[in-house]
Design an enzyme around this catalytic site. Structure first.
Site, PDB file in Angstrom:
ATOM      1  N   ASN A   1      11.161 -11.478  -7.480  1.00  0.00           N
ATOM      2  CA  ASN A   1      10.272 -11.394  -6.325  1.00  0.00           C
ATOM      3  C   ASN A   1       9.442 -12.670  -6.345  1.00  0.00           C
ATOM      4  O   ASN A   1       8.462 -12.774  -7.079  1.00  0.00           O
ATOM      5  CB  ASN A   1       9.400 -10.138  -6.484  1.00  0.00           C
ATOM      6  CG  ASN A   1       8.506  -9.883  -5.280  1.00  0.00           C
ATOM      7  OD1 ASN A   1       8.369 -10.729  -4.402  1.00  0.00           O
ATOM      8  ND2 ASN A   1       7.891  -8.708  -5.254  1.00  0.00           N
TER       9      ASN A   1
ATOM     10  N   ARG B   1      14.053  -9.900  -3.719  1.00  0.00           N
ATOM     11  CA  ARG B   1      13.302  -9.390  -2.568  1.00  0.00           C
ATOM     12  C   ARG B   1      13.248 -10.511  -1.545  1.00  0.00           C
ATOM     13  O   ARG B   1      12.797 -11.619  -1.854  1.00  0.00           O
ATOM     14  CB  ARG B   1      11.871  -9.015  -2.968  1.00  0.00           C
ATOM     15  CG  ARG B   1      11.032  -8.597  -1.762  1.00  0.00           C
ATOM     16  CD  ARG B   1       9.576  -8.376  -2.112  1.00  0.00           C
ATOM     17  NE  ARG B   1       8.801  -8.023  -0.934  1.00  0.00           N
ATOM     18  CZ  ARG B   1       7.524  -8.336  -0.751  1.00  0.00           C
ATOM     19  NH1 ARG B   1       6.861  -9.000  -1.677  1.00  0.00           N
ATOM     20  NH2 ARG B   1       6.900  -7.979   0.348  1.00  0.00           N
TER      21      ARG B   1
ATOM     22  N   HIS C   1       7.258  -4.723   4.064  1.00  0.00           N
ATOM     23  CA  HIS C   1       7.021  -3.791   2.948  1.00  0.00           C
ATOM     24  C   HIS C   1       7.971  -2.603   3.007  1.00  0.00           C
ATOM     25  O   HIS C   1       7.672  -1.533   2.485  1.00  0.00           O
ATOM     26  CB  HIS C   1       5.570  -3.259   2.946  1.00  0.00           C
ATOM     27  CG  HIS C   1       4.524  -4.297   2.759  1.00  0.00           C
ATOM     28  ND1 HIS C   1       3.429  -4.404   3.583  1.00  0.00           N
ATOM     29  CD2 HIS C   1       4.399  -5.286   1.845  1.00  0.00           C
ATOM     30  CE1 HIS C   1       2.676  -5.417   3.192  1.00  0.00           C
ATOM     31  NE2 HIS C   1       3.244  -5.979   2.145  1.00  0.00           N
TER      32      HIS C   1
ATOM     33  N   ARG D   1      -5.373 -12.063   5.351  1.00  0.00           N
ATOM     34  CA  ARG D   1      -4.797 -12.062   6.709  1.00  0.00           C
ATOM     35  C   ARG D   1      -5.611 -11.158   7.629  1.00  0.00           C
ATOM     36  O   ARG D   1      -6.086 -10.103   7.205  1.00  0.00           O
ATOM     37  CB  ARG D   1      -3.330 -11.597   6.666  1.00  0.00           C
ATOM     38  CG  ARG D   1      -2.388 -12.632   6.100  1.00  0.00           C
ATOM     39  CD  ARG D   1      -0.985 -12.101   5.889  1.00  0.00           C
ATOM     40  NE  ARG D   1      -0.694 -11.900   4.480  1.00  0.00           N
ATOM     41  CZ  ARG D   1       0.323 -11.200   4.000  1.00  0.00           C
ATOM     42  NH1 ARG D   1       1.175 -10.618   4.824  1.00  0.00           N
ATOM     43  NH2 ARG D   1       0.510 -11.082   2.704  1.00  0.00           N
TER      44      ARG D   1
ATOM     45  N   GLU E   1       8.736  -1.268  -6.288  1.00  0.00           N
ATOM     46  CA  GLU E   1       9.615  -2.085  -5.445  1.00  0.00           C
ATOM     47  C   GLU E   1      10.758  -2.677  -6.268  1.00  0.00           C
ATOM     48  O   GLU E   1      11.896  -2.749  -5.808  1.00  0.00           O
ATOM     49  CB  GLU E   1       8.815  -3.213  -4.788  1.00  0.00           C
ATOM     50  CG  GLU E   1       7.869  -2.720  -3.694  1.00  0.00           C
ATOM     51  CD  GLU E   1       6.815  -3.749  -3.321  1.00  0.00           C
ATOM     52  OE1 GLU E   1       5.890  -3.970  -4.132  1.00  0.00           O
ATOM     53  OE2 GLU E   1       6.899  -4.334  -2.249  1.00  0.00           O
TER      54      GLU E   1
HETATM   55  C1  LIG Z   1       5.257  -8.884   3.731  1.00  0.00           C
HETATM   56  C2  LIG Z   1       4.047  -8.958   2.880  1.00  0.00           C
HETATM   57  O1  LIG Z   1       2.943  -8.944   3.371  1.00  0.00           O
HETATM   58  O2  LIG Z   1       4.258  -8.994   1.559  1.00  0.00           O
HETATM   59  P1  LIG Z   1       3.139  -9.157   0.415  1.00  0.00           P
HETATM   60  O3  LIG Z   1       2.268  -7.955   0.478  1.00  0.00           O
HETATM   61  O4  LIG Z   1       3.955  -9.231  -0.847  1.00  0.00           O
HETATM   62  O5  LIG Z   1       2.383 -10.416   0.715  1.00  0.00           O
HETATM   63 MG   LIG Z   2       3.161  -5.955  -4.082  1.00  0.00          MG
END
Ligand SMILES: CC(=O)OP(=O)(O)O
Ligand SMILES: [Mg+2]
Ligand SMILES: Nc1ncnc2c1ncn2[C@@H]1O[C@H](COP(=O)(O)OP(=O)(O)O)[C@@H](O)[C@H]1O
Length: 403
Positions: free
Chosen positions: A7, A94, A183, A242, A384
């Site tokens: 990953n 992944r 996810h 984010r 995961e």
């Molecule tokens: C798609 C995504 O946000 O993955 P991560 O939580 O690993 O940043």
């Molecule tokens: Mg994670």
């Protein structure tokens, strides 16, 4: 089957070597701060006798250097897990974005890599790093079969009314602009575990994956019918760095009136927003510490984070005309009792009633945290890497049986 799972993140490389027959992890590793000063790799080996840990404080200028060190520790560390790189036959990667083409796990070839590269602009934090992880693993393990397991695949069952955007049709038909969701490996795994626990394969389950990236999914009959992320991994919930959902007008205002360049907006919304933009901290534990110390911005960040999630719970109950369980998972979902309590507060209209004592208990197993008789509220640790390993082994077995 023994599967190495990789990953790769933008500045990290996680791996696990898993025996899919026993579901046991034989060893795992995390290299972080790749390309930055002070990078390190923590390699753990799990045996009957216990866990041993080897920490390598080398500087890793790139993923290749980190992988080189991982291979060294795997084969020649204090407790070698494989005796030669050639012993590794199956590697599961992944991959975050697989677009519409990849509804299932696939064997990686040049065409698959080209597709992953083509989708990179949609998930600039993820697909480029995943490609790097694949390139590095192919170089170190040329004899192994490399498999891609996609974060988007589970959500490909969403109906058009959930995945389409209300913009002119041709932007979907010719340009493929739609919502995908992410996810999926985690939402699929925890919803399956929950349905099994409930003894109800048809259960209507709302899964809350609250990690650095955060998303929710509405899962009915084992299929994702809606999810909070979209074309890329920016929509929906408030995350570590984010923004989650916002009115697109914010973007026009930033670019047209305040003079931001597109790349600056991308950076702002991906790296400087979310909990970090609101409180100064992207790590949920630090946001709590700041809020507990009386910092108003941190308190507001927690309130906004929980409020956004509550609204999605309401939306998904409406989407499924009811709900049979809520499932909390990932770093915050599994460990943050205070946040779970805040999310579940004042939702008794839906039968959501948390038991304070059960909520505070710590465990690495699936557990229920509702008061007796109330809607099942489950904490399900996500695995995961195990899910990727199982998918990888399944694909390889299918291939070998039906060449
Ligand atoms: C798609 C995504 O946000 O993955 P991560 O939580 O690993 O940043
Ligand atoms: Mg994670
Ligand atoms: N005990 C805890 N209490 C609150 N938050 C926690 C706790 N442990 C981990 N977290 C949070 O989990 C988040 C990371 O989640 P994780 O699922 O590990 O992320 P990733 O997306 O990187 O896999 C961080 O915000 C971290 O602060």
């Amino acid at each position: 089957m023994h599967v190495l799972v990789i990953n790769a993140g933008s500045s990290s490389l996680k791996y696990e070597y898993i025996d899919t027959d026993t579901r046991k992890t034989l060893c795992s590793g995390l290299a972080d701060r790749i390309g930055l000063p002070g990078s390190s790799l923590v390699h753990r080996v799990y045996t009957e006798a216990g866990t041993t840990e080897q920490i390598s404080q080398k500087n890793f200028p790139d993923h290749t250097a980190a992988m080189q060190e991982a291979v060294t520790l795997l084969t020649r560390g204090q407790h070698p897990v494989v005796h030669h790189p050639e012993a590794v036959k199956a590697i599961g990667h992944r991959v975050v974005h697989g677009g519409e083409a990849y509804t299932h796990t696939v064997l990686i070839n040049d065409a698959v890599k080209a597709d992953i590269r083509r989708l990179s602009p949609l998930v600039p934090l993820h697909n480029p790093a995943n490609l790097q992880g694949i390139a590095v693993a192919e170089a170190f393990f040329p004899q192994a079969r490399h498999i891609a397991v996609f974060d988007t695949a589970f959500h490909q069952t969403m109906p058009a009314r959930a995945y389409r955007y209300a913009i002119p049709n041709e932007l979907y038909e010719k340009q493929g602009i739609r919502s995908f969701g992410f996810h999926g490996i985690s939402h699929a795994y925890v919803s399956r575990e929950a349905a099994h626990h409930l003894g109800n394969p048809g259960a209507r389950i709302i899964t809350l994956h609250l990690g650095n990236g955060c998303s929710m999914a509405a899962v009915q009959n084992g299929r994702s019918i809606d999810t909070s992320m979209g074309l890329g991994a920016l929509d929906g919930l408030i995350m570590g760095t984010r923004s989650g959902q916002l009115d697109p007008t914010v973007i026009f205002y930033l670019t047209e009136t305040l003079g931001y360049k597109p790349g600056q907006v991308r950076h702002l919304l991906n790296k400087e927003s979310g909990l970090k933009g609101l409180s100064g901290f992207s790590d949920m534990r630090e946001v709590h510490r700041a809020a507990d110390a009386g910092e108003k911005e941190a308190r507001l960040a927690l309130d906004m984070y929980a409020y956004r999630i509550k609204k999605f719970i309401g939306a998904y109950i409406a989407a499924m005309n009811g709900v049979d369980a809520l499932v909390f998972t990932a770093g915050v979902g599994e460990n943050d009792a205070a946040m779970r309590a805040q999310i579940c507060s004042d939702l008794d209209f839906f039968g959501i009633r948390l038991d304070r004592t059960r909520n505070e208990q710590k465990s690495s197993e699936l557990r229920e945290i509702q008061i007796s008789g109330a809607l099942p509220l489950l904490v399900v640790p996500t695995r995961e890497e195990l899910a990727i390993a199982v998918e990888t082994a399944r694909l390889i077995t299918d291939h070998d049986e039906n060449p």
